[in-house]
Design a protein around this motif. Structure first.
Motif, mmCIF file in Angstrom:
data_model
loop_
_atom_site.group_PDB
_atom_site.id
_atom_site.type_symbol
_atom_site.label_atom_id
_atom_site.label_comp_id
_atom_site.label_asym_id
_atom_site.label_seq_id
_atom_site.Cartn_x
_atom_site.Cartn_y
_atom_site.Cartn_z
ATOM 1 N N PHE A 13 0.817 -1.210 0.000
ATOM 2 C CA PHE A 13 0.000 0.000 0.000
ATOM 3 C C PHE A 13 0.857 1.268 0.000
ATOM 4 O O PHE A 13 0.444 2.300 -0.531
ATOM 5 C CB PHE A 13 -0.962 -0.001 1.201
ATOM 6 N N ALA A 14 2.055 1.173 0.598
ATOM 7 C CA ALA A 14 2.942 2.346 0.640
ATOM 8 C C ALA A 14 3.375 2.710 -0.778
ATOM 9 O O ALA A 14 3.300 3.878 -1.188
ATOM 10 C CB ALA A 14 4.143 2.035 1.524
ATOM 11 N N ASP A 15 3.804 1.706 -1.533
ATOM 12 C CA ASP A 15 4.216 1.953 -2.926
ATOM 13 C C ASP A 15 3.057 2.521 -3.736
ATOM 14 O O ASP A 15 3.205 3.492 -4.476
ATOM 15 C CB ASP A 15 4.636 0.622 -3.574
ATOM 16 N N TRP A 16 1.887 1.898 -3.570
ATOM 17 C CA TRP A 16 0.711 2.315 -4.346
ATOM 18 C C TRP A 16 0.300 3.751 -3.996
ATOM 19 O O TRP A 16 -0.121 4.519 -4.859
ATOM 20 C CB TRP A 16 -0.470 1.374 -4.079
ATOM 21 N N THR A 17 0.411 4.088 -2.701
ATOM 22 C CA THR A 17 0.062 5.447 -2.264
ATOM 23 C C THR A 17 0.992 6.468 -2.923
ATOM 24 O O THR A 17 0.543 7.501 -3.429
ATOM 25 C CB THR A 17 0.152 5.549 -0.719
ATOM 26 N N ALA A 18 2.292 6.154 -2.924
ATOM 27 C CA ALA A 18 3.250 7.094 -3.534
ATOM 28 C C ALA A 18 2.966 7.253 -5.028
ATOM 29 O O ALA A 18 3.014 8.366 -5.562
ATOM 30 C CB ALA A 18 4.681 6.607 -3.292
ATOM 31 N N ASP A 19 2.630 6.154 -5.699
ATOM 32 C CA ASP A 19 2.286 6.235 -7.135
ATOM 33 C C ASP A 19 1.075 7.149 -7.331
ATOM 34 O O ASP A 19 1.062 8.005 -8.222
ATOM 35 C CB ASP A 19 1.931 4.847 -7.696
ATOM 36 N N ALA A 20 0.042 6.940 -6.503
ATOM 37 C CA ALA A 20 -1.201 7.711 -6.668
ATOM 38 C C ALA A 20 -0.962 9.195 -6.392
ATOM 39 O O ALA A 20 -1.515 10.053 -7.086
ATOM 40 C CB ALA A 20 -2.277 7.156 -5.728
ATOM 41 N N VAL A 21 -0.135 9.498 -5.395
ATOM 42 C CA VAL A 21 0.150 10.907 -5.090
ATOM 43 C C VAL A 21 0.883 11.550 -6.256
ATOM 44 O O VAL A 21 0.595 12.695 -6.632
ATOM 45 C CB VAL A 21 0.971 11.032 -3.781
ATOM 46 N N GLU A 22 1.801 10.809 -6.852
ATOM 47 C CA GLU A 22 2.533 11.390 -7.991
ATOM 48 C C GLU A 22 1.578 11.695 -9.144
ATOM 49 O O GLU A 22 1.754 12.655 -9.871
ATOM 50 C CB GLU A 22 3.668 10.453 -8.410
ATOM 51 N N GLN A 23 0.538 10.878 -9.249
ATOM 52 C CA GLN A 23 -0.457 11.077 -10.306
ATOM 53 C C GLN A 23 -1.362 12.282 -9.974
ATOM 54 O O GLN A 23 -1.665 13.088 -10.844
ATOM 55 C CB GLN A 23 -1.266 9.780 -10.381
ATOM 56 N N PRO A 31 -1.937 14.149 3.611
ATOM 57 C CA PRO A 31 -3.126 13.410 4.067
ATOM 58 C C PRO A 31 -3.059 11.916 3.715
ATOM 59 O O PRO A 31 -3.384 11.065 4.542
ATOM 60 C CB PRO A 31 -4.289 14.093 3.319
ATOM 61 N N ALA A 32 -2.592 11.600 2.522
ATOM 62 C CA ALA A 32 -2.569 10.189 2.104
ATOM 63 C C ALA A 32 -1.521 9.391 2.855
ATOM 64 O O ALA A 32 -1.655 8.177 3.013
ATOM 65 C CB ALA A 32 -2.296 10.100 0.607
ATOM 66 N N ALA A 63 7.354 5.044 11.196
ATOM 67 C CA ALA A 63 6.891 6.266 10.517
ATOM 68 C C ALA A 63 6.006 5.993 9.315
ATOM 69 O O ALA A 63 5.364 6.909 8.801
ATOM 70 C CB ALA A 63 8.105 7.088 10.087
ATOM 71 N N GLY A 64 5.967 4.747 8.837
ATOM 72 C CA GLY A 64 5.144 4.438 7.672
ATOM 73 C C GLY A 64 5.605 5.234 6.470
ATOM 74 O O GLY A 64 6.799 5.343 6.177
ATOM 75 N N VAL A 65 4.649 5.866 5.800
ATOM 76 C CA VAL A 65 4.953 6.615 4.581
ATOM 77 C C VAL A 65 5.384 8.060 4.914
ATOM 78 O O VAL A 65 5.690 8.841 4.026
ATOM 79 C CB VAL A 65 3.739 6.554 3.620
ATOM 80 N N GLY A 66 5.380 8.411 6.202
ATOM 81 C CA GLY A 66 6.007 9.672 6.621
ATOM 82 C C GLY A 66 5.098 10.877 6.705
ATOM 83 O O GLY A 66 5.584 11.986 6.949
ATOM 84 N N GLY A 67 3.783 10.699 6.539
ATOM 85 C CA GLY A 67 2.870 11.850 6.569
ATOM 86 C C GLY A 67 2.941 12.662 7.858
ATOM 87 O O GLY A 67 3.099 13.894 7.804
ATOM 88 N N PRO A 68 2.856 12.020 9.041
ATOM 89 C CA PRO A 68 2.874 12.805 10.280
ATOM 90 C C PRO A 68 4.164 13.619 10.446
ATOM 91 O O PRO A 68 4.117 14.795 10.826
ATOM 92 C CB PRO A 68 2.749 11.728 11.375
ATOM 93 N N ALA A 69 5.311 13.008 10.143
ATOM 94 C CA ALA A 69 6.584 13.728 10.310
ATOM 95 C C ALA A 69 6.683 14.875 9.307
ATOM 96 O O ALA A 69 7.167 15.965 9.639
ATOM 97 C CB ALA A 69 7.754 12.753 10.132
ATOM 98 N N ARG A 203 -8.903 14.612 -0.060
ATOM 99 C CA ARG A 203 -7.635 14.177 -0.672
ATOM 100 C C ARG A 203 -7.332 12.718 -0.323
ATOM 101 O O ARG A 203 -6.855 11.958 -1.160
ATOM 102 C CB ARG A 203 -6.489 15.110 -0.237
ATOM 103 N N VAL A 204 -7.643 12.326 0.917
ATOM 104 C CA VAL A 204 -7.437 10.918 1.311
ATOM 105 C C VAL A 204 -8.287 10.019 0.408
ATOM 106 O O VAL A 204 -7.818 8.999 -0.112
ATOM 107 C CB VAL A 204 -7.829 10.698 2.803
#
Ligand SMILES: C[S@@+](CC[C@H](N)C(=O)[O-])C[C@H]1O[C@@H](n2cnc3c(N)ncnc32)[C@H](O)[C@@H]1O
Length: 251
Positions: A13-23, A31-32, A63-69, A203-204
């Motif tokens: 899901f982390a990879d997929w989230t980064a792909d979707a944000v880039e799109q 938020p994502a 930290a996961g995908v790093g949104g909070p930081a 956005r989420v």
């Protein structure tokens, strides 16, 4: 133990989230990428409780995908250090935010003792079997008197519905005991304010829709979705609750 469902939830899901944000655009990134905390109200409470200040080092363990930081760096000028065991999540955080990320387990932090100003650990304790080791390590690397912000899914003693795979929700009493044994003083705690403004939740949802459009048929998507559903059922039945905590490292 890391299960296939956890790899799907925190890895694929982390990879997929980064792909979707880039799109969709970088405005969707924070938020994502808040996978455990998701509400800006919760982040603001933690940031104020920990008195984040420009230049502070903020260690985010799990930290996961790093949104909070990334949110804390943008709003408060802190200098985040991310620690996360899942390589795809580390990759996604570096891709989306360019933040320093270390691939490591929270129970063995590759950092000097007494070197960190503030620690965060959001939505992580329940996914870790050896919670004491993680909290001991956080205490070791924090400066004496430093703040620790936690988001914890706390179980009521009677939890009957199935938990997401690999999750072990502590009771309130267990969390309090773990913190005290690791050398932390729990100063304050509130239930997580869950409501997010539309500007954030929209956005989420857009990122979630983009991920679903591409991956809904994947096995990993189904596994991750089942994890989310299980947590949702436990929350609806009030068998678990999400708590924000502010503790300090006693010297
Ligand atoms: C629910 S996510 C929360 C992510 C992030 N903190 C957030 O709020 O968006 C839980 C994270 O804890 C990480 N995790 C699991 N076991 C861990 C461990 N032993 N040490 C550090 N992090 C761990 C997972 O890989 C996952 O990224």
């Amino acid at each position: 133990m890391t299960t296939a469902a956890m790899v799907a939830e925190f890895g694929d899901f982390a990879d997929w989230t980064a792909d979707a944000v880039e799109q969709l655009g970088t405005g969707h990134a924070i938020p994502a990428a808040c996978r455990g905390s998701s509400s800006p109200g919760a982040l603001a409470w933690l940031a104020e409780a920990c008195e984040l200040a420009p230049g502070n080092t903020l260690l985010d363990v799990g930290a996961g995908v790093g949104g909070p930081a990334a949110w804390a760096a943008e709003r408060f000028g802190v200098r985040p250090i991310l620690v996360e065991p899942m390589l795809p999540a580390c990759r996604a955080a570096a891709r989306l935010f360019g933040l320093p990320v270390v691939t490591a387990d929270g129970g063995r932090l590759p950092l000097r003792s007494g070197s960190v100003d503030v620690g965060w650990c959001l939505g992580v304790l329940c996914t870790v079997e050896d919670k004491a080791a993680l909290l001991d390590e956080m205490h070791r690397v924090l400066k004496p008197g430093a703040s620790l912000g936690l988001l914890v899914v706390v179980s009521r003693a009677l939890q009957r519905l199935p938990a997401p795979e690999g999750n072990h929700f502590p009771t309130q009493r267990e969390v309090a005991g773990l913190l005290a044994n690791a050398g932390f003083r729990l100063l304050e705690q509130i239930p997580r304010p869950s409501a997010a403004p539309l500007s954030w939740s929209r956005r989420v949802e857009q990122v979630a829709a983009a991920v679903a459009a591409k991956h809904e048929g994947d096995e990993a998507y189904g596994l991750a979705a089942r994890q989310t559903e299980r947590l949702g059922r436990l929350l609806s039945a009030r068998q678990v609750s999400i708590q924000l905590m502010h503790a300090v490292a006693a010297s």
